[in-house]
Scaffold this motif. Sequence first.
Motif, short mmCIF file in Angstrom:
data_model
loop_
_atom_site.label_atom_id
_atom_site.label_comp_id
_atom_site.label_asym_id
_atom_site.label_seq_id
_atom_site.Cartn_x
_atom_site.Cartn_y
_atom_site.Cartn_z
N TRP A 218 7.73 10.95 -2.20
CA TRP A 218 7.30 9.55 -2.10
C TRP A 218 8.48 8.68 -1.67
N SER A 223 8.23 5.18 0.48
CA SER A 223 9.02 4.00 0.12
C SER A 223 9.56 3.23 1.32
N TYR A 226 7.29 0.44 2.31
CA TYR A 226 6.92 -0.58 1.33
C TYR A 226 7.18 -1.96 1.93
N LYS A 230 0.25 -1.53 3.09
CA LYS A 230 -0.17 -1.31 1.71
C LYS A 230 -0.15 0.20 1.46
N LEU A 231 0.48 0.61 0.38
CA LEU A 231 0.65 2.03 0.09
C LEU A 231 -0.36 2.49 -0.95
N CYS A 258 8.39 3.90 -7.68
CA CYS A 258 7.28 4.41 -6.87
C CYS A 258 5.98 3.70 -7.25
N GLU A 261 5.44 0.24 -6.05
CA GLU A 261 5.21 0.12 -4.61
C GLU A 261 3.75 0.38 -4.24
N ASP A 263 -0.15 -0.05 -3.92
CA ASP A 263 -1.12 -1.15 -3.86
C ASP A 263 -2.52 -0.71 -4.27
#
Length: 268
Positions: A218, A223, A226, A230-231, A258, A261, A263
């Motif tokens: 991740w 990352s 970010y 949108k993650l 993580c 970050e 969404d």
Amino acid sequence: MHYTTLASLVTFLSATATLAAPSRLDALKKEHSHAEYEASKAAALLARAKTYGNSAEAKHKREVFAEREKRWVKEEKRLEKEIQKRASTISRVVAGHRTTTTAAATKTSTATTSKSTTSTAPASTSTASSKKGVGYNTASYTSNLKISWAYNWGQTPDGTLNKGVEYVPMFWGPGGASTWSANAQKAISSGSTHLLGMNEPDLGSQSNLTIPQAVANWKANMSPFYGKAKLVSPAVTNGGYPMGVGYLQDFKGNCTQCWNEIDAVALH
């Protein structure tokens, strides 16, 4: 002839036809939703089967799921046409009902003058839901779906999606790390607003990652995006602990950064 009675009769007959048609239309829409669901499920099963290797059993499963997806997509398209046809019929019935009743009412005011006023029913519109999306293996199969986004468990569309349909790339697992950054950036530049995390890292036959491996992947691959898109969290199975929600909880516990970050959370 008593034209008031005629007008009432026309109103009754037209209204009856109009009421009967929507009930069938609603049934068709339900059938279409079911076909759409089955096609999406078959696509997901096919994607999973592609990771099973080249044994005879694995090949057979891929053939079965591919045929199942094809059959349900075909049914989707058939129902789509039937829905459009039915909606058009209802519009004509409503328009005819308004025209006929207006003409009949005019006759009640004067038996010597025949006047009719036509009224056109509003055009039927069908727009894609902003929340509705689909997983696919063949991009062309999505062409008749009222969707606003789609994904294929991959990093590139592998085909052409309808205008206005957002492609959402997925970082499936570490095997795609070497191409991920460039493909994710290209997708964002083309209008993608979301990126999907690892696919079922809690399952041995999928991305199959320990919590430390998931965290490392991740940080290295998601990352960097970010704030750019949108993650979406790693998509876990519905298995019991240490799989499923328990896996996500451990993921969160091992990497607050993580988790902050993320969404949206993906669950199967």
